[in-house]
Scaffold this motif. Sequence first.
Motif, PDB file in Angstrom:
ATOM      1  N   CYS A  74      79.637  44.161  42.283  1.00 33.65           N
ATOM      2  CA  CYS A  74      78.456  44.263  41.434  1.00 33.65           C
ATOM      3  C   CYS A  74      77.188  44.217  42.286  1.00 33.65           C
ATOM      4  CB  CYS A  74      78.447  43.139  40.402  1.00 33.65           C
ATOM      5  SG  CYS A  74      78.370  41.468  41.108  1.00 33.65           S
ATOM      6  N   ASN A  75      76.076  44.595  41.688  1.00 32.03           N
ATOM      7  CA  ASN A  75      74.788  44.553  42.364  1.00 32.03           C
ATOM      8  C   ASN A  75      74.491  43.114  42.810  1.00 32.03           C
ATOM      9  OD1 ASN A  75      71.980  44.553  42.994  1.00 32.03           O
ATOM     10  ND2 ASN A  75      71.638  46.268  41.609  1.00 32.03           N
ATOM     11  N   PRO A  76      74.209  42.882  44.098  1.00 29.24           N
ATOM     12  CA  PRO A  76      73.983  41.497  44.567  1.00 29.24           C
ATOM     13  C   PRO A  76      72.623  40.918  44.195  1.00 29.24           C
ATOM     14  CG  PRO A  76      73.712  43.040  46.387  1.00 29.24           C
ATOM     15  CD  PRO A  76      74.219  43.847  45.217  1.00 29.24           C
ATOM     16  N   TRP A  77      71.697  41.733  43.749  1.00 28.90           N
ATOM     17  CA  TRP A  77      70.359  41.255  43.373  1.00 28.90           C
ATOM     18  C   TRP A  77      69.879  40.170  44.336  1.00 28.90           C
ATOM     19  CZ3 TRP A  77      67.879  44.321  40.230  1.00 28.90           C
ATOM     20  CH2 TRP A  77      68.585  45.045  39.253  1.00 28.90           C
ATOM     21  N   PRO A  78      69.582  40.525  45.573  1.00 28.50           N
ATOM     22  CA  PRO A  78      69.279  39.524  46.608  1.00 28.50           C
ATOM     23  C   PRO A  78      67.970  38.754  46.430  1.00 28.50           C
ATOM     24  CG  PRO A  78      68.905  41.751  47.441  1.00 28.50           C
ATOM     25  CD  PRO A  78      69.574  41.906  46.104  1.00 28.50           C
ATOM     26  N   LYS A  79      66.978  39.345  45.760  1.00 30.76           N
ATOM     27  CA  LYS A  79      65.728  38.621  45.575  1.00 30.76           C
ATOM     28  C   LYS A  79      65.922  37.491  44.580  1.00 30.76           C
ATOM     29  CE  LYS A  79      62.747  42.544  46.684  1.00 30.76           C
ATOM     30  NZ  LYS A  79      61.638  43.419  46.226  1.00 30.76           N
TER      31      LYS A  79
ATOM     32  N   ASP B 185      79.069  41.360  49.904  1.00 29.08           N
ATOM     33  CA  ASP B 185      77.797  40.700  50.162  1.00 29.08           C
ATOM     34  C   ASP B 185      78.032  39.194  50.341  1.00 29.08           C
ATOM     35  OD1 ASP B 185      75.199  39.234  49.205  1.00 29.08           O
ATOM     36  OD2 ASP B 185      74.573  41.294  49.623  1.00 29.08           O
ATOM     37  N   THR B 186      77.834  38.702  51.551  1.00 29.74           N
ATOM     38  CA  THR B 186      78.147  37.302  51.864  1.00 29.74           C
ATOM     39  C   THR B 186      77.286  36.321  51.072  1.00 29.74           C
ATOM     40  OG1 THR B 186      78.812  37.927  54.116  1.00 29.74           O
ATOM     41  CG2 THR B 186      78.348  35.603  53.718  1.00 29.74           C
ATOM     42  N   GLU B 187      76.002  36.592  50.953  1.00 31.54           N
ATOM     43  CA  GLU B 187      75.120  35.684  50.212  1.00 31.54           C
ATOM     44  C   GLU B 187      75.541  35.578  48.750  1.00 31.54           C
ATOM     45  OE1 GLU B 187      70.395  35.058  49.009  1.00 31.54           O
ATOM     46  OE2 GLU B 187      70.983  36.701  50.344  1.00 31.54           O
ATOM     47  N   LEU B 188      75.834  36.717  48.128  1.00 32.09           N
ATOM     48  CA  LEU B 188      76.297  36.704  46.744  1.00 32.09           C
ATOM     49  C   LEU B 188      77.613  35.947  46.621  1.00 32.09           C
ATOM     50  CD1 LEU B 188      76.263  37.616  43.778  1.00 32.09           C
ATOM     51  CD2 LEU B 188      77.346  39.757  44.522  1.00 32.09           C
TER      52      LEU B 188
ATOM     53  N   ARG C 183      64.119  36.022  42.442  1.00 33.54           N
ATOM     54  CA  ARG C 183      63.637  36.205  41.081  1.00 33.54           C
ATOM     55  C   ARG C 183      64.555  37.096  40.248  1.00 33.54           C
ATOM     56  NH1 ARG C 183      60.183  39.570  44.126  1.00 33.54           N
ATOM     57  NH2 ARG C 183      60.079  41.747  43.394  1.00 33.54           N
ATOM     58  N   HIS C 184      65.477  37.776  40.929  1.00 38.17           N
ATOM     59  CA  HIS C 184      66.428  38.656  40.237  1.00 38.17           C
ATOM     60  C   HIS C 184      67.834  38.063  40.131  1.00 38.17           C
ATOM     61  CE1 HIS C 184      63.771  42.290  41.576  1.00 38.17           C
ATOM     62  NE2 HIS C 184      63.327  41.747  40.457  1.00 38.17           N
ATOM     63  N   ASN C 185      68.037  36.870  40.675  1.00 43.03           N
ATOM     64  CA  ASN C 185      69.390  36.293  40.730  1.00 43.03           C
ATOM     65  C   ASN C 185      70.082  36.203  39.377  1.00 43.03           C
ATOM     66  OD1 ASN C 185      69.092  33.863  43.495  1.00 43.03           O
ATOM     67  ND2 ASN C 185      69.208  36.085  43.489  1.00 43.03           N
TER      68      ASN C 185
ATOM     69  N   THR D 267      77.838  37.183  38.221  1.00 37.28           N
ATOM     70  CA  THR D 267      78.504  35.885  38.409  1.00 37.28           C
ATOM     71  C   THR D 267      77.547  34.717  38.195  1.00 37.28           C
ATOM     72  OG1 THR D 267      78.042  36.008  40.791  1.00 37.28           O
ATOM     73  CG2 THR D 267      80.202  36.822  40.028  1.00 37.28           C
ATOM     74  N   HIS D 268      76.318  34.996  37.837  1.00 40.74           N
ATOM     75  CA  HIS D 268      75.334  33.928  37.621  1.00 40.74           C
ATOM     76  C   HIS D 268      75.736  33.090  36.401  1.00 40.74           C
ATOM     77  CE1 HIS D 268      71.471  32.028  36.582  1.00 40.74           C
ATOM     78  NE2 HIS D 268      71.178  32.170  37.861  1.00 40.74           N
TER      79      HIS D 268
END
Length: 211
Positions: free
Chosen positions: A116-121, A154-157, A123-125, A130-131
């Motif tokens: 899925c889109n990792p939305w790294p910013k 994406d490791t951060e996600l 404000r977009h998390n 998975t949020h």
Amino acid sequence: MRLRKKWWARPEMEASHLTITKPQEYKGKWSEEFKNNNDIYLELGCGRGRFISNHAQQNPNINYIGVDLKDEVIIYALKKLVEAELENGRIIPMNIAGIAEIFDKDEVSRIYINFCNPWPKERHNKRRLTHPKFLTEYKKFLKPGSEIWFKTDDTELFEDSQVYFRESGFSIEYLTYDLHKSDFQGNIVTEYEEKFTSLGMKTMFLLAKLL
């Protein structure tokens, strides 16, 4: 990359009984649509459909539903189901944000979330699938003990998602930072996964269970 509009996609989808264009009308009635009481597995962001169609072929006693927003993409998921003559698969063209409106309590047994889109910013998390905002919605229709299978590159996600799942009442039953070199059985490679694996990128995977 912007998708080119396929004006023929929507009419073709609407002409097939495997496409559900008004899914809210099926809430609590999915067993009637499939004409059985088999478990329902849901893929959020099914893309071009290799994953869901292969699963449906391998597991005829499970019902599969793929959800994606873009007609230009999900039409190919429909084509795969039709070509394989699979009656245990359905597609829903819709925004995943409204997913809890189409399933009733305990109606789904597993969710797949693939790349899925990792939305790294930051404000977009909250847009991440998975949020906790989304996990709370999924819990409205998942059976107790249900699983969510999550893959990403994406490791951060991936690391943030581990926190999300634990804080939202899930236990992580399996986790690997390199799925293709792990001992996990049952992975089906998506189109995206195949492309980026060939470029040397690793697929991270976790299996979370609803407590």
